[in-house]
Write a protein that holds these residues in place. Structure first.
Motif, PDB file in Angstrom:
ATOM      1  N   SER A  64     -51.674 -30.408  -9.180  1.00 51.80           N
ATOM      2  CA  SER A  64     -50.598 -29.602  -9.751  1.00 51.80           C
ATOM      3  C   SER A  64     -51.200 -28.509 -10.624  1.00 51.80           C
ATOM      4  O   SER A  64     -52.194 -28.738 -11.309  1.00 51.80           O
ATOM      5  CB  SER A  64     -49.688 -30.462 -10.622  1.00 51.80           C
ATOM      6  N   TYR A  65     -50.609 -27.347 -10.529  1.00 51.09           N
ATOM      7  CA  TYR A  65     -50.888 -26.278 -11.499  1.00 51.09           C
ATOM      8  C   TYR A  65     -49.675 -26.216 -12.395  1.00 51.09           C
ATOM      9  O   TYR A  65     -48.599 -25.860 -11.927  1.00 51.09           O
ATOM     10  CB  TYR A  65     -51.103 -24.940 -10.804  1.00 51.09           C
ATOM     11  N   GLY A  66     -49.825 -26.596 -13.652  1.00 51.61           N
ATOM     12  CA  GLY A  66     -48.661 -26.702 -14.533  1.00 51.61           C
ATOM     13  C   GLY A  66     -47.704 -27.714 -13.938  1.00 51.61           C
ATOM     14  O   GLY A  66     -48.097 -28.832 -13.630  1.00 51.61           O
ATOM     15  N   GLY A  68     -54.842 -24.408   8.265  1.00 50.74           N
ATOM     16  CA  GLY A  68     -53.430 -24.224   7.940  1.00 50.74           C
ATOM     17  C   GLY A  68     -53.210 -22.788   7.503  1.00 50.74           C
ATOM     18  O   GLY A  68     -54.183 -22.054   7.280  1.00 50.74           O
ATOM     19  N   PRO A  69     -51.954 -22.383   7.382  1.00 55.42           N
ATOM     20  CA  PRO A  69     -51.679 -20.993   7.023  1.00 55.42           C
ATOM     21  C   PRO A  69     -52.116 -20.675   5.599  1.00 55.42           C
ATOM     22  O   PRO A  69     -52.354 -21.578   4.798  1.00 55.42           O
ATOM     23  CB  PRO A  69     -50.159 -20.874   7.169  1.00 55.42           C
ATOM     24  N   SER A  70     -52.193 -19.403   5.306  1.00 56.68           N
ATOM     25  CA  SER A  70     -52.593 -18.943   3.979  1.00 56.68           C
ATOM     26  C   SER A  70     -51.666 -19.530   2.911  1.00 56.68           C
ATOM     27  O   SER A  70     -50.457 -19.574   3.095  1.00 56.68           O
ATOM     28  CB  SER A  70     -52.532 -17.411   3.975  1.00 56.68           C
ATOM     29  N   CYS A 114     -51.501 -22.714   1.905  1.00 56.90           N
ATOM     30  CA  CYS A 114     -51.063 -24.101   2.129  1.00 56.90           C
ATOM     31  C   CYS A 114     -51.843 -25.104   1.284  1.00 56.90           C
ATOM     32  O   CYS A 114     -51.459 -26.262   1.184  1.00 56.90           O
ATOM     33  CB  CYS A 114     -51.145 -24.469   3.603  1.00 56.90           C
ATOM     34  N   GLY A 115     -52.966 -24.675   0.688  1.00 58.50           N
ATOM     35  CA  GLY A 115     -53.710 -25.572  -0.201  1.00 58.50           C
ATOM     36  C   GLY A 115     -55.108 -25.946   0.268  1.00 58.50           C
ATOM     37  O   GLY A 115     -55.736 -26.834  -0.300  1.00 58.50           O
ATOM     38  N   LYS A 116     -55.611 -25.249   1.287  1.00 59.86           N
ATOM     39  CA  LYS A 116     -56.928 -25.584   1.845  1.00 59.86           C
ATOM     40  C   LYS A 116     -58.041 -25.423   0.811  1.00 59.86           C
ATOM     41  O   LYS A 116     -58.839 -26.334   0.601  1.00 59.86           O
ATOM     42  CB  LYS A 116     -57.249 -24.675   3.049  1.00 59.86           C
ATOM     43  N   SER A 117     -58.078 -24.251   0.176  1.00 58.53           N
ATOM     44  CA  SER A 117     -59.162 -23.992  -0.789  1.00 58.53           C
ATOM     45  C   SER A 117     -59.055 -24.935  -1.966  1.00 58.53           C
ATOM     46  O   SER A 117     -60.070 -25.418  -2.475  1.00 58.53           O
ATOM     47  CB  SER A 117     -59.101 -22.540  -1.290  1.00 58.53           C
ATOM     48  N   THR A 118     -57.826 -25.207  -2.405  1.00 55.57           N
ATOM     49  CA  THR A 118     -57.627 -26.125  -3.530  1.00 55.57           C
ATOM     50  C   THR A 118     -58.226 -27.487  -3.209  1.00 55.57           C
ATOM     51  O   THR A 118     -58.941 -28.069  -4.031  1.00 55.57           O
ATOM     52  CB  THR A 118     -56.118 -26.255  -3.838  1.00 55.57           C
TER      53      THR A 118
HETATM   54  N1  LIG Z   1     -55.322 -21.329 -10.365  1.00 55.56           N
HETATM   55  C1  LIG Z   1     -54.101 -21.434  -9.818  1.00 55.56           C
HETATM   56  N2  LIG Z   1     -52.979 -21.454 -10.592  1.00 55.56           N
HETATM   57  C2  LIG Z   1     -51.753 -21.583 -10.052  1.00 55.56           C
HETATM   58  N3  LIG Z   1     -51.513 -21.693  -8.731  1.00 55.56           N
HETATM   59  C3  LIG Z   1     -52.575 -21.668  -7.895  1.00 55.56           C
HETATM   60  C4  LIG Z   1     -53.929 -21.538  -8.394  1.00 55.56           C
HETATM   61  N4  LIG Z   1     -54.767 -21.558  -7.334  1.00 55.56           N
HETATM   62  C5  LIG Z   1     -53.983 -21.682  -6.237  1.00 55.56           C
HETATM   63  N5  LIG Z   1     -52.685 -21.770  -6.571  1.00 55.56           N
HETATM   64  C6  LIG Z   1     -51.555 -21.936  -5.639  1.00 55.56           C
HETATM   65  O1  LIG Z   1     -51.793 -23.106  -4.883  1.00 55.56           O
HETATM   66  C7  LIG Z   1     -51.378 -22.919  -3.529  1.00 55.56           C
HETATM   67  C8  LIG Z   1     -52.539 -23.197  -2.585  1.00 55.56           C
HETATM   68  O2  LIG Z   1     -53.522 -22.216  -2.748  1.00 55.56           O
HETATM   69  P1  LIG Z   1     -54.890 -22.210  -1.937  1.00 55.56           P
HETATM   70  O3  LIG Z   1     -55.481 -23.567  -1.981  1.00 55.56           O
HETATM   71  O4  LIG Z   1     -55.728 -21.100  -2.440  1.00 55.56           O
HETATM   72  O5  LIG Z   1     -54.388 -21.885  -0.453  1.00 55.56           O
HETATM   73  P2  LIG Z   1     -55.224 -21.545   0.868  1.00 55.56           P
HETATM   74  O6  LIG Z   1     -56.676 -21.683   0.567  1.00 55.56           O
HETATM   75  O7  LIG Z   1     -54.730 -22.537   1.882  1.00 55.56           O
HETATM   76  O8  LIG Z   1     -54.833 -20.153   1.264  1.00 55.56           O
HETATM   77  C9  LIG Z   1     -50.835 -21.510  -3.436  1.00 55.56           C
HETATM   78  O9  LIG Z   1     -49.443 -21.563  -3.549  1.00 55.56           O
HETATM   79  C10 LIG Z   1     -51.464 -20.809  -4.622  1.00 55.56           C
HETATM   80  O10 LIG Z   1     -50.626 -19.778  -5.081  1.00 55.56           O
END
Ligand SMILES: Nc1ncnc2c1ncn2[C@@H]1O[C@H](COP(=O)(O)OP(=O)(O)O)[C@@H](O)[C@H]1O
Ligand SMILES: [Mg+2]
Length: 358
Positions: A12-14, A36-38, A40-44
Motif C-alpha cells: 500500500s502507498y498510504g 501486465g499493462p502499465s 498494474c504493479g509489476k515494478s512495485t
Molecule cells: N511511490 C509511489 N507512491 C504512490 N503510488 C505509487 C508509487 N509507486 C507506484 N505507485 C502506484 O502503484 C501502481 C503500480 O505501479 P508500478 O508498479 O510502477 O506499475 P507498473 O510497473 O506495472 O507499470 C500505480 O498505480 C502507481 O501509480
C-alpha cells in the motif's frame, strides 16, 4: 542459485493498496516473466523483491532466508533497469569491475570475474573501450556484465529492453535466453510487452490491477486462459469477444442476430441456456464455402503483414467488430463478404459477469 518464495505479499502507498496479496514460487534456475499493462504493479512487486520498496504485509524469501528486513545489498540479487547508466569516463573493464572494487575484491579476483563475464557476453575485444564507443546492444551487455560479475543468486530485470529499437530487442531477447541457458541463475523479468513475455519466460505471471490473474507456461496461458483478461492480453491481434447464449440443447452458441456457432459436445454440459462471452482468436477463423460457414463478415479493411493478412470487419447481421488473421497473402475484395468457420475446439467461454473461464 536460489528459489524465490512470495507469500501473500501486499503493498500500500498510504491508504491505497496497489498489490493485493500475491503468492508464487519461482523455482531455482527458472526464468519467470511478470507481465501486465502499465500501472498494474509489476515494478512495485519487483522492487519489493529487490528490497527497494518496503513490503506492507506478507513474506518474501530468497533461498532459505526471509528477506523482508534485509537491505538490498544483503539479498544476493542483481537488478537490471531500463536505464542502465554506465560510467561514461570508465572503460568497459572498469565499468564491470567497479562494483567488485567497492566490495574490496582482490585485483586478481576482479580480473578473473570480469574476463569470464566478458567471454560469456562476447565483450572480450571491447574491454578497453568507453561506453560512447559502443552500440546500444553492446552497452546493454556491459550492464549485464556488471551484474554477472557479482555472481548473484537472483537476477531482476525491469523492462531492460524497452529503450532499444525493435530489431535490437529481438536480438537481445535471444541473447538473454542463451545467457540464462548457460548461467542458469533464477531470473525475474518484468515487461508490459506480451511478445517479450511469451518468448522469454519458462512461466508467466499475468498481473492485472495488483492481482495475479494467472500463472503458467506461455502455451498453457495462450491455450487455456483462466480469465477474459488473460485471453485478451496475450496474443496479437487480441482475441475477439462476442456475447452469446448457449442454446437450450447445448449444441450451438447463438450470436446476437441470426448466426450461431456449432459447439463441441462436451464443453457445454450443464451450461445449456446460459449467457456467456465467447472468445475466438483471430487466427482460428478459417475461410469456408457459404453453406459450411458459421457467419459472413462485412470487410472494413485489410492489412497485408507479409506472412499473413489481417482483416477487420463486422459480422453481417449484428455489426460486431471482428479481427481475422489469415495466413499468407490474400487478395481481399472489399465489396464481397467473407464466409468464416471456427472449429469448436477453438472457442473459449467466459462468464459474462466475472470474466472467469467456463
Ligand atoms: N511511490 C509511489 N507512491 C504512490 N503510488 C505509487 C508509487 N509507486 C507506484 N505507485 C502506484 O502503484 C501502481 C503500480 O505501479 P508500478 O508498479 O510502477 O506499475 P507498473 O510497473 O506495472 O507499470 C500505480 O498505480 C502507481 O501509480
Ligand atoms: Mg514499471
Amino acid at each position: 542459485m536460489a528459489r524465490v518464495l512470495i507469500e501473500n505479499v501486499t503493498k500500500s502507498y498510504g491508504k491505497t493498496e496497489v498489490i493485493h496479496g500475491i503468492d508464487t514460487v519461482i523455482e531455482d534456475g527458472e526464468f519467470i516473466v511478470i507481465v501486465g499493462p502499465s500501472g498494474c504493479g509489476k515494478s512495485t512487486l519487483l522492487r519489493m523483491i529487490a528490497g527497494l520498496e518496503e513490503i506492507s504485509s506478507g513474506t518474501i524469501s530468497i533461498g532459505e532466508r526471509v528477506v523482508n528486513d534485509l537491505e538490498p545489498k544483503d539479498r544476493d540479487i542483481a537488478m537490471v533497469f531500463q536505464n542502465y547508466a554506465l560510467y561514461p569516463h570508465m572503460t568497459v573493464f572498469k565499468n564491470m569491475a567497479y562494483g567488485l572494487k567497492l566490495r574490496n575484491f582482490s585485483k586478481n579476483d576482479i580480473k578473473q570475474r570480469v574476463d569470464q563475464a566478458a567471454k560469456l557476453l562476447q565483450l572480450e575485444d571491447l574491454l578497453e573501450r568507453k561506453p560512447r564507443q559502443l552500440s546500444g546492444g553492446q552497452r546493454q551487455r556491459v550492464a549485464m556484465g556488471r551484474c554477472i560479475v557479482r555472481e548473484p543468486k537472483v537476477f531482476l530485470f525491469d523492462e531492460p529492453l524497452s529503450n532499444l529499437d525493435a530489431k535490437l530487442r529481438v536480438q537481445m531477447r535471444l541473447e538473454l535466453r542463451n545467457l540464462h541457458k548457460r548461467l542458469k541463475v533464477t531470473s525475474i523479468y518484468v515487461t508490459h510487452d506480451q511478445v517479450e513475455a511469451m518468448t522469454l519466460g519458462d512461466r508467466l505471471v499475468v498481473i492485472n490491477d495488483g492481482y495475479a490473474e494467472q500463472i503458467g507456461s506461455p502455451i498453457d496461458l495462450y491455450e487455456r486462459p483462466a480469465t477474459k483478461f488473460v485471453a485478451g492480453f496475450l496474443g496479437s491481434p487480441s482475441m475477439n469477444f462476442i456475447d452469446a447464449r448457449i442454446s437450450a440443447d447445448g449444441r450451438m452458441a447463438e450470436l446476437p442476430g441470426t448466426f450461431s456457432l456449432a459447439l463441441g459436445s462436451d464443453v457445454t454440459v450443464g451450461q445449456e441456456g446460459r449467457a456467456v462471452t465467447i472468445g475466438i482468436r483471430p487466427e482460428h477463423f478459417s475461410l469456408a464455402e457459404e453453406e459450411q460457414s458459421a457467419f459472413s463478415l462485412k470487410i472494413d479493411h485489410a492489412e497485408f503483414h507479409g506472412a499473413d493478412t489481417i482483416i477487420y470487419g463486422r459480422i453481417a447481421d449484428n455489426d460486431r467488430l471482428l479481427t481475422v488473421r489469415l495466413p499468407h497473402r490474400h487478395e481481399i475484395n472489399l465489396e464481397k463478404h467473407l464466409f468464416l468457420a471456427v472449429a469448436p475446439e477453438h472457442i473459449h467461454f467466459f462468464d459474462q459477469k466475472t470474466g472467469k473461464r467456463i
